[in-house]
Design a protein around this motif. Structure first.
Motif, PDB file in Angstrom:
ATOM      1  N   ALA A 135      -8.476  13.618 -14.380  1.00  0.00           N
ATOM      2  CA  ALA A 135      -7.048  13.379 -14.154  1.00  0.00           C
ATOM      3  C   ALA A 135      -6.845  12.595 -12.862  1.00  0.00           C
ATOM      4  N   PRO A 136      -6.125  11.477 -12.919  1.00  0.00           N
ATOM      5  CA  PRO A 136      -5.846  10.723 -11.686  1.00  0.00           C
ATOM      6  C   PRO A 136      -5.032  11.569 -10.713  1.00  0.00           C
ATOM      7  N   ASN A 137      -5.313  11.442  -9.434  1.00  0.00           N
ATOM      8  CA  ASN A 137      -4.537  12.150  -8.426  1.00  0.00           C
ATOM      9  C   ASN A 137      -3.673  11.156  -7.658  1.00  0.00           C
ATOM     10  N   LEU A 138      -2.962  11.660  -6.675  1.00  0.00           N
ATOM     11  CA  LEU A 138      -2.025  10.808  -5.935  1.00  0.00           C
ATOM     12  C   LEU A 138      -2.756   9.672  -5.219  1.00  0.00           C
ATOM     13  N   ALA A 139      -3.976   9.948  -4.742  1.00  0.00           N
ATOM     14  CA  ALA A 139      -4.752   8.926  -4.035  1.00  0.00           C
ATOM     15  C   ALA A 139      -5.193   7.801  -4.961  1.00  0.00           C
ATOM     16  N   CYS A 140      -5.158   8.032  -6.261  1.00  0.00           N
ATOM     17  CA  CYS A 140      -5.477   6.982  -7.237  1.00  0.00           C
ATOM     18  C   CYS A 140      -4.222   6.236  -7.669  1.00  0.00           C
ATOM     19  N   TYR A 141      -3.150   6.979  -7.868  1.00  0.00           N
ATOM     20  CA  TYR A 141      -1.900   6.352  -8.297  1.00  0.00           C
ATOM     21  C   TYR A 141      -1.296   5.442  -7.218  1.00  0.00           C
ATOM     22  N   THR A 142      -1.341   5.885  -5.972  1.00  0.00           N
ATOM     23  CA  THR A 142      -0.634   5.157  -4.917  1.00  0.00           C
ATOM     24  C   THR A 142      -1.123   3.719  -4.740  1.00  0.00           C
ATOM     25  N   PRO A 143      -2.443   3.462  -4.620  1.00  0.00           N
ATOM     26  CA  PRO A 143      -2.858   2.060  -4.486  1.00  0.00           C
ATOM     27  C   PRO A 143      -2.588   1.235  -5.727  1.00  0.00           C
ATOM     28  N   ALA A 144      -2.609   1.864  -6.896  1.00  0.00           N
ATOM     29  CA  ALA A 144      -2.280   1.125  -8.124  1.00  0.00           C
ATOM     30  C   ALA A 144      -0.809   0.714  -8.105  1.00  0.00           C
ATOM     31  N   LEU A 145       0.057   1.618  -7.664  1.00  0.00           N
ATOM     32  CA  LEU A 145       1.478   1.296  -7.527  1.00  0.00           C
ATOM     33  C   LEU A 145       1.689   0.194  -6.499  1.00  0.00           C
ATOM     34  N   ALA A 146       0.979   0.291  -5.384  1.00  0.00           N
ATOM     35  CA  ALA A 146       1.120  -0.712  -4.328  1.00  0.00           C
ATOM     36  C   ALA A 146       0.648  -2.082  -4.798  1.00  0.00           C
ATOM     37  N   ALA A 147      -0.409  -2.102  -5.615  1.00  0.00           N
ATOM     38  CA  ALA A 147      -0.901  -3.375  -6.146  1.00  0.00           C
ATOM     39  C   ALA A 147       0.152  -4.020  -7.047  1.00  0.00           C
ATOM     40  N   CYS A 148       0.787  -3.204  -7.874  1.00  0.00           N
ATOM     41  CA  CYS A 148       1.856  -3.723  -8.741  1.00  0.00           C
ATOM     42  C   CYS A 148       3.038  -4.217  -7.916  1.00  0.00           C
ATOM     43  N   ALA A 149       3.349  -3.484  -6.849  1.00  0.00           N
ATOM     44  CA  ALA A 149       4.465  -3.888  -5.989  1.00  0.00           C
ATOM     45  C   ALA A 149       4.205  -5.240  -5.346  1.00  0.00           C
ATOM     46  N   ASP A 150       3.000  -5.445  -4.862  1.00  0.00           N
ATOM     47  CA  ASP A 150       2.658  -6.719  -4.223  1.00  0.00           C
ATOM     48  C   ASP A 150       2.779  -7.888  -5.186  1.00  0.00           C
ATOM     49  N   ALA A 151       2.548  -7.603  -6.466  1.00  0.00           N
ATOM     50  CA  ALA A 151       2.612  -8.662  -7.481  1.00  0.00           C
ATOM     51  C   ALA A 151       3.972  -8.721  -8.171  1.00  0.00           C
ATOM     52  N   ALA A 152       4.928  -7.892  -7.721  1.00  0.00           N
ATOM     53  CA  ALA A 152       6.267  -7.814  -8.322  1.00  0.00           C
ATOM     54  C   ALA A 152       6.197  -7.451  -9.802  1.00  0.00           C
ATOM     55  N   GLU A 153       5.192  -6.662 -10.163  1.00  0.00           N
ATOM     56  CA  GLU A 153       5.021  -6.235 -11.557  1.00  0.00           C
ATOM     57  C   GLU A 153       5.685  -4.866 -11.725  1.00  0.00           C
ATOM     58  N   TRP A 154       6.984  -4.886 -11.951  1.00  0.00           N
ATOM     59  CA  TRP A 154       7.729  -3.635 -11.971  1.00  0.00           C
ATOM     60  C   TRP A 154       7.505  -2.803 -13.233  1.00  0.00           C
ATOM     61  N   ARG A 155       7.266  -3.440 -14.354  1.00  0.00           N
ATOM     62  CA  ARG A 155       7.065  -2.670 -15.589  1.00  0.00           C
ATOM     63  C   ARG A 155       5.820  -1.787 -15.518  1.00  0.00           C
ATOM     64  N   PRO A 156       4.650  -2.348 -15.197  1.00  0.00           N
ATOM     65  CA  PRO A 156       3.483  -1.467 -15.076  1.00  0.00           C
ATOM     66  C   PRO A 156       3.629  -0.454 -13.943  1.00  0.00           C
ATOM     67  N   ALA A 157       4.360  -0.822 -12.906  1.00  0.00           N
ATOM     68  CA  ALA A 157       4.590   0.131 -11.818  1.00  0.00           C
ATOM     69  C   ALA A 157       5.382   1.331 -12.318  1.00  0.00           C
ATOM     70  N   LEU A 158       6.414   1.085 -13.110  1.00  0.00           N
ATOM     71  CA  LEU A 158       7.209   2.194 -13.642  1.00  0.00           C
ATOM     72  C   LEU A 158       6.401   3.022 -14.636  1.00  0.00           C
ATOM     73  N   GLU A 159       5.520   2.369 -15.385  1.00  0.00           N
ATOM     74  CA  GLU A 159       4.655   3.117 -16.308  1.00  0.00           C
ATOM     75  C   GLU A 159       3.744   4.055 -15.523  1.00  0.00           C
ATOM     76  N   LEU A 160       3.208   3.563 -14.415  1.00  0.00           N
ATOM     77  CA  LEU A 160       2.357   4.398 -13.563  1.00  0.00           C
ATOM     78  C   LEU A 160       3.168   5.542 -12.956  1.00  0.00           C
ATOM     79  N   TRP A 161       4.363   5.229 -12.513  1.00  0.00           N
ATOM     80  CA  TRP A 161       5.228   6.245 -11.911  1.00  0.00           C
ATOM     81  C   TRP A 161       5.543   7.363 -12.917  1.00  0.00           C
ATOM     82  N   GLU A 162       5.898   6.977 -14.134  1.00  0.00           N
ATOM     83  CA  GLU A 162       6.207   7.967 -15.161  1.00  0.00           C
ATOM     84  C   GLU A 162       4.973   8.787 -15.516  1.00  0.00           C
TER      85      GLU A 162
END
Length: 222
Positions: A135-162
């Protein structure tokens, strides 16, 4: 004057000169010194030396090397180490030794993807981790979210958030801030505001006011 990593390598060389074979623990400590200062190439050289000396290189040692690559923004090398380690852990030899990829392995590799601007691979690794039964933990989700943010990829970011919320993980302001950044960069401020409101619902403490301020201001201008 040299850095700590140079001192550490010098001490390692001195051990060899005195006929004292360095152990995995010693090598790992020196690799960690190199990684802390972004000397990923030296860390990989040390890992290669461990293998050449037929030491029992374990998952924690490779994790250190991956972290060194992440700090040095060497995402290709980090991914290669990850894939090699994953294959070895799945082999008969790896299974006999009880070797398994850990949350730290995945987190370090995802972090390397973030540092290297590889948002797609960062998001994919979160899914691969789950398929491997971890199971992914917060330390795995956070950099993935940040990577999406840097690329302005909001859809995959919201999928990760959900996905993070479905996993029952309590997010922190850093993870929520990354999801918000992705929404604002993608010009969907209402979605960003929803992220902050969800953060408020799942946390016992109120989220930092700055998150609400940014989300509300962007939504008002939309």
């Amino acid at each position: 004057t040299g850095g700590r990593w140079e001192v550490a390598i010098s001490l390692l060389d001195r051990m060899r000169e005195q006929g004292l074979p360095p152990s995995v623990i010693v090598y790992s400590a020196v690799m960690a010194c190199c990684g802390a200062e972004g000397r990923w190439e030296e860390a990989l050289q040390l890992l290669a030396a461990m293998k050449a000396e037929r030491l029992a290189v374990d998952v924690p040692a490779v994790n250190i090397a991956i972290s060194a690559c992440a700090r040095g923004r060497a995402w290709r090398e980090a991914l290669l180490l990850h894939e090699q380690l994953r294959a070895w852990c799945s082999s008969a030899e790896g299974r006999r030794g009880g070797q398994m990829l850990t949350e730290r392995t995945w987190g370090a590799t995802i972090g390397a993807m973030y540092k290297g601007g590889q948002w797609r691979k960062a998001a994919e690794l979160v899914g691969e981790m789950r398929r491997d039964g971890l199971a992914p933990n917060l330390a795995c989700y956070t950099p993935a979210l940040a990577a999406c943010a840097d690329a302005a990829e909001w859809r995959p970011a919201l999928e990760l958030w959900e996905s993070l919320l479905r996993d029952g993980i309590t997010p922190d302001a850093l993870a929520a801030g990354a999801a918000l950044d992705a929404c604002l960069a993608g010009r969907v401020p209402q979605s960003g505001l929803a992220v902050v409101e969800q953060l408020e619902q799942v946390r016992t403490r109120r989220p930092p006011r700055r998150l609400f301020t940014r989300a509300e201001a962007a939504a008002a201008l939309a």
